[in-house]
Design a protein around this motif. Structure first.
Motif, PDB file in Angstrom:
ATOM      1  N   TYR A   1     -26.047 -20.172  30.231  1.00 58.90           N
ATOM      2  CA  TYR A   1     -27.238 -20.628  30.943  1.00 58.90           C
ATOM      3  C   TYR A   1     -27.518 -19.689  32.099  1.00 58.90           C
ATOM      4  N   LYS A   2     -28.771 -19.676  32.538  1.00 62.55           N
ATOM      5  CA  LYS A   2     -29.160 -18.848  33.675  1.00 62.55           C
ATOM      6  C   LYS A   2     -30.013 -19.688  34.615  1.00 62.55           C
ATOM      7  N   VAL A   3     -29.692 -19.620  35.894  1.00 65.22           N
ATOM      8  CA  VAL A   3     -30.496 -20.300  36.926  1.00 65.22           C
ATOM      9  C   VAL A   3     -30.725 -19.311  38.054  1.00 65.22           C
ATOM     10  N   GLY A   4     -31.983 -19.104  38.405  1.00 69.76           N
ATOM     11  CA  GLY A   4     -32.292 -18.122  39.443  1.00 69.76           C
ATOM     12  C   GLY A   4     -31.752 -16.767  39.058  1.00 69.76           C
ATOM     13  N   ASP A   5     -30.965 -16.162  39.941  1.00 73.53           N
ATOM     14  CA  ASP A   5     -30.367 -14.854  39.658  1.00 73.53           C
ATOM     15  C   ASP A   5     -28.960 -14.991  39.068  1.00 73.53           C
ATOM     16  N   LYS A   6     -28.535 -16.211  38.828  1.00 71.78           N
ATOM     17  CA  LYS A   6     -27.171 -16.454  38.358  1.00 71.78           C
ATOM     18  C   LYS A   6     -27.132 -16.543  36.836  1.00 71.78           C
TER      19      LYS A   6
ATOM     20  N   VAL B   1     -12.647 -24.733  29.531  1.00 71.94           N
ATOM     21  CA  VAL B   1     -11.811 -23.524  29.481  1.00 71.94           C
ATOM     22  C   VAL B   1     -12.107 -22.619  30.680  1.00 71.94           C
ATOM     23  N   MET B   2     -13.374 -22.557  31.078  1.00 72.04           N
ATOM     24  CA  MET B   2     -13.755 -21.734  32.231  1.00 72.04           C
ATOM     25  C   MET B   2     -13.227 -22.308  33.545  1.00 72.04           C
ATOM     26  N   GLY B   3     -12.864 -23.585  33.514  1.00 68.48           N
ATOM     27  CA  GLY B   3     -12.376 -24.219  34.729  1.00 68.48           C
ATOM     28  C   GLY B   3     -13.479 -24.631  35.679  1.00 68.48           C
ATOM     29  N   ILE B   4     -14.701 -24.766  35.154  1.00 67.68           N
ATOM     30  CA  ILE B   4     -15.812 -25.246  35.980  1.00 67.68           C
ATOM     31  C   ILE B   4     -16.165 -26.665  35.571  1.00 67.68           C
ATOM     32  N   SER B   5     -16.977 -27.309  36.370  1.00 67.39           N
ATOM     33  CA  SER B   5     -17.312 -28.716  36.156  1.00 67.39           C
ATOM     34  C   SER B   5     -18.640 -28.846  35.426  1.00 67.39           C
ATOM     35  N   LEU B   6     -18.652 -29.599  34.331  1.00 72.67           N
ATOM     36  CA  LEU B   6     -19.903 -29.847  33.607  1.00 72.67           C
ATOM     37  C   LEU B   6     -20.905 -30.540  34.528  1.00 72.67           C
ATOM     38  N   ARG B   7     -20.412 -31.417  35.391  1.00 73.04           N
ATOM     39  CA  ARG B   7     -21.301 -32.104  36.345  1.00 73.04           C
ATOM     40  C   ARG B   7     -22.019 -31.089  37.236  1.00 73.04           C
ATOM     41  N   ASP B   8     -21.290 -30.078  37.700  1.00 74.43           N
ATOM     42  CA  ASP B   8     -21.901 -29.057  38.558  1.00 74.43           C
ATOM     43  C   ASP B   8     -22.915 -28.220  37.786  1.00 74.43           C
ATOM     44  N   VAL B   9     -22.607 -27.913  36.521  1.00 78.44           N
ATOM     45  CA  VAL B   9     -23.543 -27.147  35.679  1.00 78.44           C
ATOM     46  C   VAL B   9     -24.840 -27.927  35.502  1.00 78.44           C
ATOM     47  N   ILE B  10     -24.721 -29.213  35.186  1.00 81.15           N
ATOM     48  CA  ILE B  10     -25.902 -30.066  34.990  1.00 81.15           C
ATOM     49  C   ILE B  10     -26.721 -30.135  36.280  1.00 81.15           C
ATOM     50  N   THR B  11     -26.038 -30.297  37.409  1.00 81.70           N
ATOM     51  CA  THR B  11     -26.731 -30.360  38.701  1.00 81.70           C
ATOM     52  C   THR B  11     -27.491 -29.064  38.972  1.00 81.70           C
ATOM     53  N   GLU B  12     -26.851 -27.923  38.683  1.00 84.01           N
ATOM     54  CA  GLU B  12     -27.511 -26.626  38.880  1.00 84.01           C
ATOM     55  C   GLU B  12     -28.798 -26.535  38.068  1.00 84.01           C
ATOM     56  N   ILE B  13     -28.737 -26.974  36.816  1.00 88.75           N
ATOM     57  CA  ILE B  13     -29.904 -26.898  35.933  1.00 88.75           C
ATOM     58  C   ILE B  13     -31.016 -27.823  36.439  1.00 88.75           C
ATOM     59  N   ILE B  14     -30.655 -29.045  36.806  1.00 88.98           N
ATOM     60  CA  ILE B  14     -31.660 -29.997  37.309  1.00 88.98           C
ATOM     61  C   ILE B  14     -32.303 -29.463  38.587  1.00 88.98           C
ATOM     62  N   GLU B  15     -31.482 -28.993  39.528  1.00 87.53           N
ATOM     63  CA  GLU B  15     -32.014 -28.518  40.809  1.00 87.53           C
ATOM     64  C   GLU B  15     -32.894 -27.283  40.637  1.00 87.53           C
ATOM     65  N   ASP B  16     -32.486 -26.379  39.738  1.00 88.47           N
ATOM     66  CA  ASP B  16     -33.280 -25.184  39.469  1.00 88.47           C
ATOM     67  C   ASP B  16     -34.647 -25.551  38.916  1.00 88.47           C
ATOM     68  N   LYS B  17     -34.670 -26.475  37.973  1.00 78.24           N
ATOM     69  CA  LYS B  17     -35.941 -26.879  37.362  1.00 78.24           C
ATOM     70  C   LYS B  17     -36.836 -27.633  38.353  1.00 78.24           C
ATOM     71  N   LEU B  18     -36.230 -28.502  39.166  1.00 74.17           N
ATOM     72  CA  LEU B  18     -37.004 -29.244  40.167  1.00 74.17           C
ATOM     73  C   LEU B  18     -37.606 -28.287  41.198  1.00 74.17           C
ATOM     74  N   ALA B  19     -36.827 -27.280  41.589  1.00 67.87           N
ATOM     75  CA  ALA B  19     -37.312 -26.300  42.567  1.00 67.87           C
ATOM     76  C   ALA B  19     -38.490 -25.495  42.002  1.00 67.87           C
ATOM     77  N   LYS B  20     -38.377 -25.091  40.733  1.00 72.20           N
ATOM     78  CA  LYS B  20     -39.479 -24.339  40.101  1.00 72.20           C
ATOM     79  C   LYS B  20     -40.727 -25.206  39.986  1.00 72.20           C
ATOM     80  N   ALA B  21     -40.527 -26.496  39.657  1.00 76.66           N
ATOM     81  CA  ALA B  21     -41.675 -27.395  39.504  1.00 76.66           C
ATOM     82  C   ALA B  21     -42.375 -27.646  40.840  1.00 76.66           C
ATOM     83  N   ALA B  22     -41.616 -27.545  41.943  1.00 78.68           N
ATOM     84  CA  ALA B  22     -42.178 -27.825  43.262  1.00 78.68           C
ATOM     85  C   ALA B  22     -43.012 -26.649  43.811  1.00 78.68           C
ATOM     86  N   LYS B  23     -42.854 -25.444  43.183  1.00 79.30           N
ATOM     87  CA  LYS B  23     -43.569 -24.262  43.674  1.00 79.30           C
ATOM     88  C   LYS B  23     -45.050 -24.320  43.328  1.00 79.30           C
TER      89      LYS B  23
END
Length: 329
Positions: free
Chosen positions: A208-213, A307-329
């Motif tokens: 997945y990609k969000v912003g420059d990440k 396996v990556m050792g990251i949190s699915l919850r954090d990934v989902i939050t990143e995607i939601i926040e990225d989309k909400l931010a784009k929609a607010a522009k």
């Protein structure tokens, strides 16, 4: 700040309804309830409802809302976990676009292209991506069986053009089995593909990609215990060996991840996408793009995230926040 209302949408109108419900329940459990008011929405045909405390509340499609104890709750975001129609072919995205509601997946155009396997492979091939070269047949069309088999060779695969999760897929080893495979695929879809057998190691890669990440997950090696990675192998952990990360060289792993990233950009994907293919010698061949990949506990993406050792919850939050931010522009 008021919490946003997030609908996790599951169900759909395809044979993958049951798996989508499992994906939806898993995603719902991982959406951060401290940040969002979250609701599970089940969609099938014209029946759209929110399931809450054992009760069903009908969704008002005029404004994407439902009423709870006299209070109208309008959704601010949709997390789509429908596999197949209408969540993976652009139809639900088109509705949400008209409602001006941001959502977790790719755009309507990208969903439509990727759901049609023939269109997707030909489109990506035009950009230099190494893809399969299937022959497409349409129900009722007169075709030359010998010419088709000469083009793809034996063994080959016969599968629906626009169905998910390996329904109606057959591996054809001899010409005598071709007609039965054609009939099976046509029972699921009016357009079918005949594809050359790839003698290689199957892989899948999520990202997945969000912003420059950019986050590319570890590549998984898929070893089905059936003839191929069919529906049973996908959703029954005992029917396939999935090695994450796969036993590929660093060079091949990088090739796969670079290809996945390039495909993501060419199609202008959004949210989590999973790309499947085969490694044949030193070659990486793309098979298909999954824009709402399975998200059950046994699915690839949640395993890759672990396996990556990251949190699915954090990934989902990143995607939601990225989309909400784009929609607010």
């Amino acid at each position: 700040m008021m919490k946003k209302n997030v609908a996790v949408i599951a169900g759909g109108n395809s044979a993958e309804y049951g798996v989508s419900i499992q994906s939806g329940n898993h995603i719902y459990s991982e959406v951060d309830g401290s940040r969002y008011n979250k609701y599970l929405m089940i969609l099938r045909g014209r029946d759209w409802h929110v399931e809450l405390d054992g009760k069903n509340y009908p969704v008002d499609k005029n404004d994407f809302s439902f009423t709870l104890e006299g209070e109208k709750i309008v959704f601010d975001f949709a997390y789509i976990t429908i596999h197949g129609n209408p969540g993976e072919n652009g139809m639900l995205q088109g509705y949400l676009d008209m409602m001006d509601i941001p959502y977790s997946t790719c755009s309507t155009l990208c969903e439509a292209i990727t759901f049609d396997k023939y269109t997707c492979t030909n489109y990506l091939h035009g950009f230099g991506i190494n893809t399969t070269q299937p022959v497409m047949l349409t129900r009722g069309q007169v075709y030359d069986k010998e010419a088709v088999l000469a083009a793809v060779g034996l063994p080959c695969f016969v599968k629906p053009n626009a169905e998910g999760s390996s329904f109606g897929v057959s591996k054809v080893k001899c010409a005598d089995d071709f007609d039965a495979a054609i009939d099976e695929a046509f029972s699921k879809c009016h357009e079918i593909l005949v594809e050359s057998f790839l003698d290689g190691i199957e892989f899948t890669c999520g990202l997945y990609k969000v912003g420059d990440k950019k986050v590319v997950f570890p590549v998984a090696e898929v070893i089905p215990k059936n003839e191929f990675f069919d529906y049973e192998a996908k959703y029954d952990a005992k029917m396939s060996d999935e090695i994450i990360p796969g036993r590929f060289s660093d060079e091949i792993t990088e090739k796969i991840q670079d290809m996945a990233s390039e495909v993501y950009d060419i199609l202008r994907c959004e949210g989590i996408v999973r790309i499947d293919g085969f490694v044949c010698g030193d070659e990486v061949v793309m098979l298909e793009v999954n824009t709402t990949p399975g998200m059950t506990a046994n699915s690839f993406v949640p395993k890759m995230v672990r396996v990556m050792g990251i949190s699915l919850r954090d990934v989902i939050t990143e995607i939601i926040e990225d989309k909400l931010a784009k929609a607010a522009k």
